[in-house]
Design an enzyme around this catalytic site. Structure first.
Site, PDB file in Angstrom:
ATOM      1  N   ASP A  94       0.802  -1.336  -0.086  1.00  0.00           N
ATOM      2  CA  ASP A  94       0.118  -0.044   0.134  1.00  0.00           C
ATOM      3  C   ASP A  94       0.891   1.113  -0.111  1.00  0.00           C
ATOM      4  O   ASP A  94       0.260   2.394   0.419  1.00  0.00           O
ATOM      5  CB  ASP A  94      -0.921   0.063   1.241  1.00  0.00           C
ATOM      6  CG  ASP A  94      -0.189  -0.264   2.775  1.00  0.00           C
ATOM      7  OD1 ASP A  94       1.143  -0.069   2.430  1.00  0.00           O
ATOM      8  OD2 ASP A  94      -0.726  -0.693   3.420  1.00  0.00           O
ATOM      9  N   GLU A 116      -0.782  -9.056  -1.310  1.00  0.00           N
ATOM     10  CA  GLU A 116      -1.174  -8.480  -0.271  1.00  0.00           C
ATOM     11  C   GLU A 116      -2.361  -7.559  -0.526  1.00  0.00           C
ATOM     12  O   GLU A 116      -2.492  -6.455  -0.111  1.00  0.00           O
ATOM     13  CB  GLU A 116      -0.144  -7.613   0.766  1.00  0.00           C
ATOM     14  CG  GLU A 116      -0.662  -7.408   2.031  1.00  0.00           C
ATOM     15  CD  GLU A 116       0.564  -6.834   2.736  1.00  0.00           C
ATOM     16  OE1 GLU A 116       1.413  -7.257   3.483  1.00  0.00           O
ATOM     17  OE2 GLU A 116       0.466  -5.443   2.893  1.00  0.00           O
ATOM     18  N   GLU A 130      -1.942   5.148   3.041  1.00  0.00           N
ATOM     19  CA  GLU A 130      -2.118   3.910   2.606  1.00  0.00           C
ATOM     20  C   GLU A 130      -3.380   3.182   2.474  1.00  0.00           C
ATOM     21  O   GLU A 130      -3.661   2.292   1.536  1.00  0.00           O
ATOM     22  CB  GLU A 130      -1.230   2.801   3.744  1.00  0.00           C
ATOM     23  CG  GLU A 130       0.343   3.040   3.710  1.00  0.00           C
ATOM     24  CD  GLU A 130       0.794   4.336   4.358  1.00  0.00           C
ATOM     25  OE1 GLU A 130      -0.106   5.131   5.065  1.00  0.00           O
ATOM     26  OE2 GLU A 130       1.890   4.481   4.669  1.00  0.00           O
ATOM     27  N   HIS A 204       6.937   4.960  12.698  1.00  0.00           N
ATOM     28  CA  HIS A 204       7.140   5.574  11.553  1.00  0.00           C
ATOM     29  C   HIS A 204       6.084   6.270  10.910  1.00  0.00           C
ATOM     30  O   HIS A 204       6.017   7.064   9.886  1.00  0.00           O
ATOM     31  CB  HIS A 204       7.991   4.748  10.553  1.00  0.00           C
ATOM     32  CG  HIS A 204       7.152   3.848   9.652  1.00  0.00           C
ATOM     33  ND1 HIS A 204       6.572   2.572  10.233  1.00  0.00           N
ATOM     34  CD2 HIS A 204       6.509   3.864   8.683  1.00  0.00           C
ATOM     35  CE1 HIS A 204       5.897   2.098   9.603  1.00  0.00           C
ATOM     36  NE2 HIS A 204       5.731   2.643   8.308  1.00  0.00           N
ATOM     37  N   ARG A 206       3.012   7.975   9.160  1.00  0.00           N
ATOM     38  CA  ARG A 206       2.943   9.615   8.778  1.00  0.00           C
ATOM     39  C   ARG A 206       1.690  10.128   9.575  1.00  0.00           C
ATOM     40  O   ARG A 206       2.060  11.354  10.145  1.00  0.00           O
ATOM     41  CB  ARG A 206       2.520   9.882   7.412  1.00  0.00           C
ATOM     42  CG  ARG A 206       3.674   9.723   6.438  1.00  0.00           C
ATOM     43  CD  ARG A 206       3.495   9.786   4.993  1.00  0.00           C
ATOM     44  NE  ARG A 206       4.363   9.871   4.284  1.00  0.00           N
ATOM     45  CZ  ARG A 206       5.253  11.091   3.690  1.00  0.00           C
ATOM     46  NH1 ARG A 206       4.654  12.173   3.906  1.00  0.00           N
ATOM     47  NH2 ARG A 206       6.242  10.680   2.991  1.00  0.00           N
ATOM     48  N   HIS A 236      13.701   5.043  12.346  1.00  0.00           N
ATOM     49  CA  HIS A 236      13.283   5.337  11.011  1.00  0.00           C
ATOM     50  C   HIS A 236      14.073   6.425  10.222  1.00  0.00           C
ATOM     51  O   HIS A 236      14.353   7.263  10.878  1.00  0.00           O
ATOM     52  CB  HIS A 236      11.896   5.198  10.602  1.00  0.00           C
ATOM     53  CG  HIS A 236      11.229   5.018   9.397  1.00  0.00           C
ATOM     54  ND1 HIS A 236      11.549   5.966   8.117  1.00  0.00           N
ATOM     55  CD2 HIS A 236      10.815   3.936   8.755  1.00  0.00           C
ATOM     56  CE1 HIS A 236      10.694   5.419   7.141  1.00  0.00           C
ATOM     57  NE2 HIS A 236      10.515   4.297   7.492  1.00  0.00           N
TER      58      HIS A 236
HETATM   59  C1  UD1 Z   1       6.861   4.800   3.306  1.00  0.00           C
HETATM   60  C2  UD1 Z   1       5.479   4.266   3.006  1.00  0.00           C
HETATM   61  C3  UD1 Z   1       4.885   3.741   3.988  1.00  0.00           C
HETATM   62  C4  UD1 Z   1       5.701   2.367   4.623  1.00  0.00           C
HETATM   63  C5  UD1 Z   1       6.911   3.018   4.952  1.00  0.00           C
HETATM   64  C6  UD1 Z   1       7.872   1.786   5.243  1.00  0.00           C
HETATM   65  C7  UD1 Z   1       4.259   5.913   1.560  1.00  0.00           C
HETATM   66  C8  UD1 Z   1       3.166   6.700   1.490  1.00  0.00           C
HETATM   67  N1  UD1 Z   1       4.555   5.491   2.715  1.00  0.00           N
HETATM   68  O1  UD1 Z   1       6.753   5.694   4.460  1.00  0.00           O
HETATM   69  O2  UD1 Z   1       3.504   2.912   3.645  1.00  0.00           O
HETATM   70  O3  UD1 Z   1       5.101   1.857   5.809  1.00  0.00           O
HETATM   71  O4  UD1 Z   1       7.517   3.661   3.798  1.00  0.00           O
HETATM   72  O5  UD1 Z   1       9.048   1.934   6.093  1.00  0.00           O
HETATM   73  O6  UD1 Z   1       4.584   5.326   0.389  1.00  0.00           O
HETATM   74  N2  UD1 Z   1      14.286   8.291   4.001  1.00  0.00           N
HETATM   75  C9  UD1 Z   1      15.787   8.089   3.856  1.00  0.00           C
HETATM   76  N3  UD1 Z   1      16.309   6.900   3.301  1.00  0.00           N
HETATM   77  C10 UD1 Z   1      15.551   5.974   3.379  1.00  0.00           C
HETATM   78  C11 UD1 Z   1      14.241   6.032   3.685  1.00  0.00           C
HETATM   79  C12 UD1 Z   1      13.666   7.113   3.946  1.00  0.00           C
HETATM   80  O7  UD1 Z   1      16.553   9.224   3.930  1.00  0.00           O
HETATM   81  O8  UD1 Z   1      15.991   4.891   2.980  1.00  0.00           O
HETATM   82  C13 UD1 Z   1      13.801   9.459   4.436  1.00  0.00           C
HETATM   83  C14 UD1 Z   1      13.865  10.709   3.096  1.00  0.00           C
HETATM   84  O9  UD1 Z   1      13.981  11.788   3.626  1.00  0.00           O
HETATM   85  C15 UD1 Z   1      12.260  10.554   2.717  1.00  0.00           C
HETATM   86  C16 UD1 Z   1      11.532  10.331   4.112  1.00  0.00           C
HETATM   87  O10 UD1 Z   1      12.529   9.433   4.714  1.00  0.00           O
HETATM   88  O11 UD1 Z   1      11.884  11.663   1.930  1.00  0.00           O
HETATM   89  C17 UD1 Z   1      10.067   9.499   3.876  1.00  0.00           C
HETATM   90  O12 UD1 Z   1      10.164   8.374   3.214  1.00  0.00           O
HETATM   91  P1  UD1 Z   1       8.639   8.091   2.466  1.00  0.00           P
HETATM   92  O13 UD1 Z   1       8.876   6.792   1.876  1.00  0.00           O
HETATM   93  O14 UD1 Z   1       8.121   9.037   1.556  1.00  0.00           O
HETATM   94  O15 UD1 Z   1       7.825   7.890   3.559  1.00  0.00           O
HETATM   95  P2  UD1 Z   1       7.714   6.867   4.827  1.00  0.00           P
HETATM   96  O16 UD1 Z   1       7.172   7.484   6.057  1.00  0.00           O
HETATM   97  O17 UD1 Z   1       9.252   6.150   4.877  1.00  0.00           O
HETATM   98  N1  UDP Z   2      12.318  -4.249   9.698  1.00  0.00           N
HETATM   99  C1  UDP Z   2      13.846  -4.225   9.512  1.00  0.00           C
HETATM  100  N2  UDP Z   2      14.817  -3.348  10.152  1.00  0.00           N
HETATM  101  C2  UDP Z   2      14.237  -2.550  11.117  1.00  0.00           C
HETATM  102  C3  UDP Z   2      12.854  -2.311  11.337  1.00  0.00           C
HETATM  103  C4  UDP Z   2      11.955  -3.005  10.483  1.00  0.00           C
HETATM  104  O1  UDP Z   2      14.225  -5.047   8.700  1.00  0.00           O
HETATM  105  O2  UDP Z   2      15.161  -1.730  11.587  1.00  0.00           O
HETATM  106  C5  UDP Z   2      11.527  -4.796   8.967  1.00  0.00           C
HETATM  107  C6  UDP Z   2      10.471  -5.433   9.598  1.00  0.00           C
HETATM  108  O3  UDP Z   2      11.112  -6.990   9.920  1.00  0.00           O
HETATM  109  C7  UDP Z   2       9.338  -5.563   8.885  1.00  0.00           C
HETATM  110  C8  UDP Z   2       9.377  -4.589   8.031  1.00  0.00           C
HETATM  111  O4  UDP Z   2      10.679  -4.047   8.060  1.00  0.00           O
HETATM  112  O5  UDP Z   2       9.488  -6.790   7.779  1.00  0.00           O
HETATM  113  C9  UDP Z   2       8.593  -3.258   8.403  1.00  0.00           C
HETATM  114  O6  UDP Z   2       8.693  -2.309   7.685  1.00  0.00           O
HETATM  115  P1  UDP Z   2       8.092  -0.802   8.201  1.00  0.00           P
HETATM  116  O7  UDP Z   2       7.848  -0.863   9.373  1.00  0.00           O
HETATM  117  O8  UDP Z   2       9.125   0.210   7.705  1.00  0.00           O
HETATM  118  O9  UDP Z   2       6.902  -0.519   7.162  1.00  0.00           O
HETATM  119  P2  UDP Z   2       5.376  -1.237   7.273  1.00  0.00           P
HETATM  120  O10 UDP Z   2       5.578  -2.697   7.370  1.00  0.00           O
HETATM  121  O11 UDP Z   2       4.917  -0.490   8.371  1.00  0.00           O
HETATM  122  O12 UDP Z   2       5.005  -0.836   5.835  1.00  0.00           O
END
Ligand code: UD1
Ligand code: UDP
Length: 359
Positions: A94, A116, A130, A204, A206, A236
């Site tokens: 999602d 999923e 999501e 994490h 939003r 995160h």
């Molecule tokens: C995203 C997904 C969420 C998922 C989560 C998993 C959307 C809207 N949200 O949220 O569904 O649960 O990922 O973790 O798709 N960033 C880094 N390095 C990284 C990752 C993130 O610097 O490797 C920072 C960046 O500044 C980026 C920000 O995190 O702009 C937000 O990342 P984003 O993917 O937009 O949103 P998440 O909250 O991570």
């Molecule tokens: N996870 C990981 N390292 C971490 C935190 C989480 O590998 O430091 C894994 C966790 O086992 C799970 C997935 O990341 O499989 C969950 O990711 P996240 O919580 O970012 O996203 P969501 O599942 O909420 O979309």
């Protein structure tokens, strides 16, 4: 048949990798497009599963907006679809990556397969965005791979034709089984944390960023101080999450703040923890395999099977409700049991269905 698998974030890699690898093992023509919505966290997971992208859209920017993610994908993916001409495009879950890629595939008349499918919180704004993303993906998908019968029922209620829906389990169980069979998790754990007893925490979402995240952390801090127990939190990479976490508990001696862990290390911590507090989706699905109770720090869950199977409670986001849920969790004694989300054979089922449909 030519299959394209797309992903962009950490959880998508974890859940797509076993399916993609199964297809490749069976000799299918399959390739990966990575949007890199998450740069470091996606790369970290691709290394764990030893998979490579044929195309990397490299879209992540610092503190990106939902619209900027959609716009970048919609600009960069269609030319690749035109060149590569896949017949089916797999998306997972999602995220904005899943939603935007599914729409691009639909526009290019490429069939969409949704891993999923059918998860619903029934609140369009929780989780945000999501709940909208997953509904959009399901509308444009030809193949809806629902993890559970509840997810299938959600789809039927929305009028989706039954022949498009297949209950196959969640591929996260395939992923964690792959890791457990290859690594000695207890040895890895001792290299990461110096404690035998700890609470594991991830945050994490939003919709929790802001006051809700502060109150969740305050409830956890109250429990940790009262019980004198460490809380291990891999923080995160989202800069807005990091600011709140460091401002709120950065100097609290009960909090052990570390960088995001690779999947092997995270499962090692999950296996060894007392219980988990999380707003993550994937962690809710993994915990039953390890016999761990989950305090879900959210208002809703699209994974009611966790609560029904006795492995979790919905705590909300208030300080007191999170604290009370942790007290409840501390009294639970659970064993690893049949995981209500999957049995580790999801990838094989998806492959059989795709082959069966085509032959
Ligand atoms: C995203 C997904 C969420 C998922 C989560 C998993 C959307 C809207 N949200 O949220 O569904 O649960 O990922 O973790 O798709 N960033 C880094 N390095 C990284 C990752 C993130 O610097 O490797 C920072 C960046 O500044 C980026 C920000 O995190 O702009 C937000 O990342 P984003 O993917 O937009 O949103 P998440 O909250 O991570
Ligand atoms: N996870 C990981 N390292 C971490 C935190 C989480 O590998 O430091 C894994 C966790 O086992 C799970 C997935 O990341 O499989 C969950 O990711 P996240 O919580 O970012 O996203 P969501 O599942 O909420 O979309």
């Amino acid at each position: 048949m030519r299959y394209c698998f797309v992903f962009g974030t950490r959880p998508e890699v974890i859940k797509v990798a076993p399916v993609y690898k199964f297809f490749v093992e069976k000799g299918e023509e399959a390739f990966i497009v990575a949007t890199a919505q998450h740069r470091e966290m996606m790369d970290m997971m691709m290394n764990v599963f030893n998979i490579e992208a044929k195309h990397d859209l490299n879209i992540m920017t610092h503190d990106q907006t939902l619209d900027s993610v959609v716009a970048s994908i919609m600009q960069k993916l269609p030319p690749i679809l035109q060149r590569e001409k896949p017949e089916v495009l797999f998306v997972q879950g999602d995220t904005t990556t899943a939603m935007a890629c599914a729409i691009c595939a639909f526009h290019s008349k490429v069939e969409v397969a949704h891993i999923e499918a059918g998860l619903r919180s029934h609140d369009l704004y929780d989780p945000f965005p999501e709940e909208m993303n997953r509904r959009v993906v399901d509308v444009v998908s030809t193949y809806l791979f629902a993890p559970t019968t509840k997810a299938k029922e959600n789809l039927l209620k929305e009028g989706i034709e039954e022949q498009r829906i297949h209950v196959v389990g969640n591929s996260v169980v395939d992923a964690l089984n792959m890791i457990r069979s290859r690594f000695e998790l207890s040895r890895i754990r001792s290299q990461i944390v110096p404690f035998d007893t700890y609470v594991l925490l991830t945050l994490h979402r939003r919709e929790n960023i802001g006051e809700k995240m502060v109150s969740i952390l305050s409830g956890i801090a109250k429990f940790a101080e009262e019980r004198n127990v460490p809380v291990v939190l891999p923080v995160h990479k989202n800069p807005n999450v990091r600011k709140i976490v460091f401002d709120t508990v950065g100097s609290n001696r009960h909090f052990f703040l570390i960088e995001p862990l690779d999947y092997i290390s995270f499962l090692a911590l999950l296996e060894g923890c007392w219980f988990v507090v999380t707003d993550s989706g994937g962690v809710q699905e993994e915990a039953p395999s390890f016999g761990k109770f989950v305090v879900v720090a959210r208002k809703t869950t699209e994974r009611p099977e966790l609560i029904e199977s006795g492995f979790g409670t919905l705590a909300g986001t208030d300080k007191d409700s999170v604290y009370s849920a942790m007290v409840l969790a501390s009294e639970k004694r659970l064993d690893p049991s049949e995981n209500p989300f999957g049995d580790g054979k999801t990838s094989e089922r998806i492959w059989k269905i795709m082959r069966g449909v085509r032959t």
